[in-house]
Structure formats: structure tokens, C-alpha cells
Design a protein around this motif. Structure first.
Motif, PDB file in Angstrom:
ATOM      1  N   LYS A  40     -37.167 -17.811  68.073  1.00  0.00           N
ATOM      2  CA  LYS A  40     -37.265 -17.663  66.620  1.00  0.00           C
ATOM      3  C   LYS A  40     -35.988 -17.027  66.104  1.00  0.00           C
ATOM      4  O   LYS A  40     -35.554 -15.980  66.620  1.00  0.00           O
ATOM      5  CB  LYS A  40     -38.479 -16.799  66.257  1.00  0.00           C
ATOM      6  CG  LYS A  40     -38.767 -16.719  64.772  1.00  0.00           C
ATOM      7  CD  LYS A  40     -40.048 -15.934  64.510  1.00  0.00           C
ATOM      8  CE  LYS A  40     -40.353 -15.886  63.016  1.00  0.00           C
ATOM      9  NZ  LYS A  40     -41.598 -15.116  62.750  1.00  0.00           N
ATOM     10  N   LYS A  41     -35.377 -17.678  65.123  1.00  0.00           N
ATOM     11  CA  LYS A  41     -34.154 -17.181  64.507  1.00  0.00           C
ATOM     12  C   LYS A  41     -33.092 -16.844  65.554  1.00  0.00           C
ATOM     13  O   LYS A  41     -32.396 -15.827  65.468  1.00  0.00           O
ATOM     14  CB  LYS A  41     -34.451 -15.958  63.627  1.00  0.00           C
ATOM     15  CG  LYS A  41     -35.340 -16.282  62.445  1.00  0.00           C
ATOM     16  CD  LYS A  41     -35.592 -15.058  61.571  1.00  0.00           C
ATOM     17  CE  LYS A  41     -36.460 -15.411  60.377  1.00  0.00           C
ATOM     18  NZ  LYS A  41     -36.741 -14.233  59.524  1.00  0.00           N
ATOM     19  N   GLY A  42     -32.991 -17.719  66.560  1.00  0.00           N
ATOM     20  CA  GLY A  42     -31.949 -17.569  67.560  1.00  0.00           C
ATOM     21  C   GLY A  42     -32.219 -16.525  68.617  1.00  0.00           C
ATOM     22  O   GLY A  42     -31.338 -16.217  69.420  1.00  0.00           O
ATOM     23  N   LYS A  43     -33.448 -15.988  68.673  1.00  0.00           N
ATOM     24  CA  LYS A  43     -33.798 -14.966  69.642  1.00  0.00           C
ATOM     25  C   LYS A  43     -34.860 -15.489  70.600  1.00  0.00           C
ATOM     26  O   LYS A  43     -35.792 -16.190  70.193  1.00  0.00           O
ATOM     27  CB  LYS A  43     -34.327 -13.707  68.939  1.00  0.00           C
ATOM     28  CG  LYS A  43     -33.312 -13.037  68.021  1.00  0.00           C
ATOM     29  CD  LYS A  43     -32.150 -12.449  68.813  1.00  0.00           C
ATOM     30  CE  LYS A  43     -31.179 -11.697  67.900  1.00  0.00           C
ATOM     31  NZ  LYS A  43     -30.037 -11.152  68.666  1.00  0.00           N
ATOM     32  N   LEU A  44     -34.759 -15.110  71.862  1.00  0.00           N
ATOM     33  CA  LEU A  44     -35.740 -15.494  72.866  1.00  0.00           C
ATOM     34  C   LEU A  44     -37.059 -14.772  72.631  1.00  0.00           C
ATOM     35  O   LEU A  44     -37.082 -13.565  72.351  1.00  0.00           O
ATOM     36  CB  LEU A  44     -35.235 -15.152  74.267  1.00  0.00           C
ATOM     37  CG  LEU A  44     -33.974 -15.874  74.754  1.00  0.00           C
ATOM     38  CD1 LEU A  44     -33.524 -15.278  76.084  1.00  0.00           C
ATOM     39  CD2 LEU A  44     -34.230 -17.374  74.903  1.00  0.00           C
TER      40      LEU A  44
ATOM     41  N   GLY B 116     -39.628 -23.767  68.646  1.00  0.00           N
ATOM     42  CA  GLY B 116     -38.740 -22.754  68.110  1.00  0.00           C
ATOM     43  C   GLY B 116     -37.341 -23.268  67.867  1.00  0.00           C
ATOM     44  O   GLY B 116     -37.089 -24.472  67.827  1.00  0.00           O
ATOM     45  N   SER B 117     -36.405 -22.347  67.745  1.00  0.00           N
ATOM     46  CA  SER B 117     -35.045 -22.653  67.328  1.00  0.00           C
ATOM     47  C   SER B 117     -34.081 -22.600  68.509  1.00  0.00           C
ATOM     48  O   SER B 117     -34.425 -22.168  69.605  1.00  0.00           O
ATOM     49  CB  SER B 117     -34.597 -21.645  66.259  1.00  0.00           C
ATOM     50  OG  SER B 117     -34.659 -20.323  66.777  1.00  0.00           O
ATOM     51  N   THR B 118     -32.858 -23.035  68.241  1.00  0.00           N
ATOM     52  CA  THR B 118     -31.782 -22.973  69.232  1.00  0.00           C
ATOM     53  C   THR B 118     -31.417 -21.518  69.530  1.00  0.00           C
ATOM     54  O   THR B 118     -31.416 -20.668  68.632  1.00  0.00           O
ATOM     55  CB  THR B 118     -30.546 -23.709  68.696  1.00  0.00           C
ATOM     56  OG1 THR B 118     -30.873 -25.077  68.502  1.00  0.00           O
ATOM     57  CG2 THR B 118     -29.372 -23.600  69.657  1.00  0.00           C
ATOM     58  N   VAL B 119     -31.097 -21.253  70.793  1.00  0.00           N
ATOM     59  CA  VAL B 119     -30.555 -19.948  71.186  1.00  0.00           C
ATOM     60  C   VAL B 119     -29.181 -20.183  71.802  1.00  0.00           C
ATOM     61  O   VAL B 119     -29.059 -20.894  72.798  1.00  0.00           O
ATOM     62  CB  VAL B 119     -31.474 -19.241  72.205  1.00  0.00           C
ATOM     63  CG1 VAL B 119     -30.861 -17.905  72.625  1.00  0.00           C
ATOM     64  CG2 VAL B 119     -32.866 -19.031  71.618  1.00  0.00           C
ATOM     65  N   PHE B 120     -28.163 -19.607  71.197  1.00  0.00           N
ATOM     66  CA  PHE B 120     -26.811 -19.723  71.729  1.00  0.00           C
ATOM     67  C   PHE B 120     -26.548 -18.584  72.716  1.00  0.00           C
ATOM     68  O   PHE B 120     -26.968 -17.452  72.508  1.00  0.00           O
ATOM     69  CB  PHE B 120     -25.784 -19.681  70.597  1.00  0.00           C
ATOM     70  CG  PHE B 120     -25.827 -20.904  69.709  1.00  0.00           C
ATOM     71  CD1 PHE B 120     -25.233 -22.094  70.122  1.00  0.00           C
ATOM     72  CD2 PHE B 120     -26.467 -20.871  68.480  1.00  0.00           C
ATOM     73  CE1 PHE B 120     -25.272 -23.223  69.323  1.00  0.00           C
ATOM     74  CE2 PHE B 120     -26.511 -21.999  67.666  1.00  0.00           C
ATOM     75  CZ  PHE B 120     -25.916 -23.171  68.088  1.00  0.00           C
ATOM     76  N   ARG B 121     -25.848 -18.923  73.811  1.00  0.00           N
ATOM     77  CA  ARG B 121     -25.505 -17.966  74.867  1.00  0.00           C
ATOM     78  C   ARG B 121     -26.704 -17.095  75.253  1.00  0.00           C
ATOM     79  O   ARG B 121     -26.675 -15.863  75.157  1.00  0.00           O
ATOM     80  CB  ARG B 121     -24.311 -17.105  74.439  1.00  0.00           C
ATOM     81  CG  ARG B 121     -23.038 -17.931  74.230  1.00  0.00           C
ATOM     82  CD  ARG B 121     -21.905 -17.119  73.655  1.00  0.00           C
ATOM     83  NE  ARG B 121     -22.198 -16.656  72.295  1.00  0.00           N
ATOM     84  CZ  ARG B 121     -22.110 -17.435  71.207  1.00  0.00           C
ATOM     85  NH1 ARG B 121     -21.732 -18.697  71.312  1.00  0.00           N
ATOM     86  NH2 ARG B 121     -22.396 -16.945  70.024  1.00  0.00           N
TER      87      ARG B 121
END
Length: 221
Positions: free
Chosen positions: A165-169, A201-206
Motif C-alpha cells: 500500500k502506497k509503496g510500502k510492504l 496492492g501497489s508497486t514497491v520500489f527497491r
């Protein structure tokens, strides 16, 4: 259904059913590979997108696991494209309804018997790369859950190993063995992908940069 190109070779297709549901289309030189098959209502959109993409025919379907929201469109897709369906050998008896999924109350006949075949293994017992995607066994959410890493694009298609969610695991929902899932999540440190994609959910970068804190918070809760 919304389509988004997330890397050179990978497209994400998303629909909503209380929560987001993603499947992925991976482009090869001679056609495309579908990773997961979502819900039944997604079948027409998936077929139309592959046709519009004009990157060749559907060659195969790879499954992260056999829960209903990951295999729902398979039957409809196979009426138009007779292609092989692959899942981990450990997962197949659960999704065919031969063995009860852990902590479930009834057998799940999510895929007809003999429809899916085991992911290919090398002579050393490691799972073989297909369509640029290398599978890794990551049990916990389901017994034979796998993730697929596209090394060239540095994208990890993680199925339900995580939510995000919002780029967080975030921890995956409806997971019987969270300790095992957390152990499986260490694959992120091993592979160190630039981008991680989840079904819900959303993408998670790095994502490797978040992993220690994610494990700490999930263990604490």
C-alpha cells in the motif's frame, strides 16, 4: 480493467473487487506469457489486451499459486488458447481439490485435474527460467507459492508473498503460516529487485531496503 506497462517486457493488468487484483503479461520474441489469471470476469479483458498488444500469441500461463483469485480466468482463456499452465508441483494437489489447503474448511476445486503441469526443473532440482522469468519457491501463504523474477527488467512478480500500500510492504491476507512467509520474504534480499509487484496492492520500489523493518513490524504484531 486497467493496463500499465511497468518495464520493458512486462505489463500489469488490474481490476478491482473490494481490493485490487493484478495479473501480468510478459512479452517475448515469439509471443506472451501470462502470470496468474485473476478472476473469471477478467478473461475477456486479458484476451482483448493480448490481441491489441500485437506481440504474438499467448504461449503459456504461469501461476504463483492456486487460490481462486489467481486462477479464475483460466477456463475461459483456454477455450480460445490451448496453452500449457504451470504451477509448482507442491501446489497442484491443493488447487485441484485433492488436498485441503492449510487452515481451510473445505477442499477447493479451483483448477480441473491434470490441467496444470509442474514447473520445469533442471537436473540440479532448481526451477527453470521461462519467458525470462525465474521461479522461486516461497511457501507460507500457500504450500507451493512461487514468485517470478525477471532478471533483465529487475522486476519481481511476487503474487501474495506480500501485500503493498502506497509503496510500502504489508503482510498478505489469509496466510496460514506467517512465520514461513516471512522466511520466504528473504528472497527479496537475495534477488534485490528494483521493482516488486503484488497481486493485491501497489508497486514497491527497491523492496530490499524495507525488508528488515517489514519483518520487525510483522513479527511484533
Amino acid at each position: 480493467m486497467k493496463a500499465k506497462q511497468i518495464s520493458e517486457h512486462i505489463w500489469s493488468l488490474k481490476t478491482w473487487m473490494i481490493v485490487p487484483i493484478h495479473v501480468w503479461v510478459v512479452i517475448e520474441e515469439d509471443g506472451v506469457t501470462l502470470v496468474d489469471a485473476g478472476m473469471p470476469m477478467m478473461a475477456k479483458g486479458i484476451m482483448n489486451f493480448i490481441k491489441q498488444l500485437n506481440a504474438g500469441p499467448l504461449l503459456r500461463i504461469l501461476l504463483t499459486h492456486g487460490h481462486a483469485d489467481h486462477v479464475g480466468a483460466i477456463k475461459s482463456l483456454l477455450t480460445h488458447n490451448q496453452v500449457p499452465v504451470y504451477a509448482h508441483a507442491i501446489e497442484i494437489p491443493y488447487m485441484e481439490g485433492e488436498v485441503l489447503y492449510p487452515k481451510r474448511k473445505k477442499l477447493e476445486n479451483n483448477v480441473p485435474p491434470q490441467l496444470a503441469q509442474p514447473l520445469l526443473e533442471s537436473t540440479h532440482g532448481t526451477l527453470q527460467t521461462m519467458a525470462g522469468l525465474t521461479p522461486y519457491l516461497t511457501p507460507g501463504h500457500s504450500p507451493g507459492h512461487v514468485v517470478y523474477y525477471h532478471e533483465k527488467d529487475q522486476v519481481l512478480l511476487a503474487g501474495d508473498l506480500f501485500n503493498a500500500k502506497k509503496g510500502k510492504l504489508h503482510p498478505p491476507m489469509f496466510t496460514p503460516f506467517m512465520d514461513e512467509t516471512l522466511q520466504s520474504s528473504l528472497i527479496v534480499k537475495k534477488l534485490n529487485p528494483e521493482r516488486l509487484e503484488v497481486c493485491h496492492g501497489s508497486t514497491v520500489f527497491r523492496p530490499a531496503e524495507q525488508l528488515d523493518e517489514y519483518i520487525r513490524q510483522t513479527t511484533k504484531n
